[in-house]
Design an enzyme around this catalytic site. Sequence first.
Site, mmCIF file in Angstrom:
data_model
loop_
_atom_site.group_PDB
_atom_site.id
_atom_site.type_symbol
_atom_site.label_atom_id
_atom_site.label_comp_id
_atom_site.label_asym_id
_atom_site.label_seq_id
_atom_site.Cartn_x
_atom_site.Cartn_y
_atom_site.Cartn_z
ATOM 1 C CB SER A 59 -0.889 0.016 1.246
ATOM 2 O OG SER A 59 -1.594 1.224 1.355
ATOM 3 C CE1 TYR A 72 -3.802 -2.177 5.203
ATOM 4 C CE2 TYR A 72 -3.255 0.087 4.595
ATOM 5 C CZ TYR A 72 -3.581 -1.206 4.228
ATOM 6 O OH TYR A 72 -3.693 -1.536 2.903
ATOM 7 C CE LYS A 76 -1.336 -4.249 3.531
ATOM 8 N NZ LYS A 76 -1.354 -5.466 2.711
#
Length: 84
Positions: A59, A72, A76
């Site tokens: 991402s 998150y 990532k």
Amino acid sequence: IDILINNGGRSQRSLCLETHVEVYQALMELNFLGTVSLTKQVLPHMTQKGRGSIVTVSSVVGLAGAPLATGYSASKHALQVKGF
């Protein structure tokens, strides 16, 4: 197995100060270690065959974090390391 596409993941929307460490653990377990585990499972077969491709979808927040997504973003970012 000719190709593995690692594209799984779960996100998070909360302030860092309000996020329990268990949320971070779950995100790292799925988003990072899930990718590592699957890759380790197929890599011996690809090595034995002498071919195969592994694609890992990360991402943009793995490169530059995002508000309300600290866990998150970190999970990532862990996938961004060259040589993984």
